[in-house]
Design an enzyme around this catalytic site. Sequence first.
Site, PDB file in Angstrom:
ATOM      1  N   ASP A 218      49.343  43.051  47.156  1.00 24.63           N
ATOM      2  CA  ASP A 218      48.766  43.021  48.472  1.00 24.63           C
ATOM      3  C   ASP A 218      50.014  42.629  49.412  1.00 24.63           C
ATOM      4  OD1 ASP A 218      45.680  42.582  48.246  1.00 24.63           O
ATOM      5  OD2 ASP A 218      46.602  41.159  46.630  1.00 24.63           O
TER       6      ASP A 218
ATOM      7  N   HIS B 117      46.545  37.261  38.388  1.00 26.36           N
ATOM      8  CA  HIS B 117      46.623  35.910  38.696  1.00 26.36           C
ATOM      9  C   HIS B 117      47.603  35.085  37.768  1.00 26.36           C
ATOM     10  CE1 HIS B 117      42.940  37.067  40.859  1.00 26.36           C
ATOM     11  NE2 HIS B 117      43.456  36.755  41.661  1.00 26.36           N
TER      12      HIS B 117
ATOM     13  N   MET C 209      45.450  45.542  38.694  1.00 25.66           N
ATOM     14  CA  MET C 209      44.547  44.720  38.217  1.00 25.66           C
ATOM     15  C   MET C 209      43.942  43.934  39.926  1.00 25.66           C
ATOM     16  SD  MET C 209      45.669  42.636  34.751  1.00 25.66           S
ATOM     17  CE  MET C 209      45.631  43.570  33.344  1.00 25.66           C
TER      18      MET C 209
ATOM     19  N   GLN D 237      50.174  41.499  52.797  1.00 28.12           N
ATOM     20  CA  GLN D 237      49.731  40.148  52.647  1.00 28.12           C
ATOM     21  C   GLN D 237      50.919  39.096  52.669  1.00 28.12           C
ATOM     22  OE1 GLN D 237      46.047  38.112  51.058  1.00 28.12           O
ATOM     23  NE2 GLN D 237      47.651  37.806  49.596  1.00 28.12           N
TER      24      GLN D 237
END
Length: 285
Positions: free
Chosen positions: A153, A40, A187, A156
Amino acid sequence: MNTLKIIRTLRELRACTAEWRAAGETVGLVPTMGALHDGHLSLVRNSKAQNDRTIVSIFVNPKQFNQASDLEAYPRDEAADAAKLEQADVDVLWAPDADEMYPPGFATTVDVGGITDCLCGATRPGHFAGVALVVTKLLLQSLPDRAYFGRKDFQQLQVVRRMARDLDIPVEIRGIDTVRERDGLAMSSRNWYLTEEERAAAPILFRVLTDMAETASQGGDVERVIARGRQKLADKGFAGIDYLEIRDVETFELVRRPVRPARAFAAAFLGKARLIDNVPVDPVA
């Protein structure tokens, strides 16, 4: 360094971004569900490098979970997340509750067809409708110039790109490379579910995907390497495999001999954790 501002109402968020816009500043958005890790923070760093202001959203979206138990168990620690964001010099943490995001009487859906029919779309019915809905709202709430999503992802990411394009949402969707542990494990907040023994076994997923990608790009026997990969995962304790496939990056059609860019995709269960990952596959020369 800015002091992190935590905003919980849409009215306050829009007032804040209106001030930035009036000053001619650009805005980046990093949508998350919290439980922040270095993956992130890589998105945050990209946003800060490319925009004057950065918003990070934290919202555990109930509409993208298939099971109530999974939603309930999802890790949450807003205080720890906020400390990381302040250290990263983020401007705003957008942290609405469920009633702010989905007020009483909320009845709208967003459904991206075609590319959601396979992989996680097939094994988690309704998941991408929930993702498309919440991301549509986050983009319209903050109206950023750019929004950042990880390539871990990848399906997505492509769903969000298609949704933003189809709905004429004027936001640039940027994909950022997967951040990995030293042993190759991607991660993920779900890695927290792994026991010590499972964590030691987990990197085999990345190695299996790498073998698939190398074999496919060299024109080798893809079905054989996938079968071998399934056995390697089973030998390491993976109890269920949702998919282990190579697909085109645009159409998501199955690929055996790639003539255009493709990716090797995997989703498999190790203990309580459902691990997903993917790696690029070069076209056969």
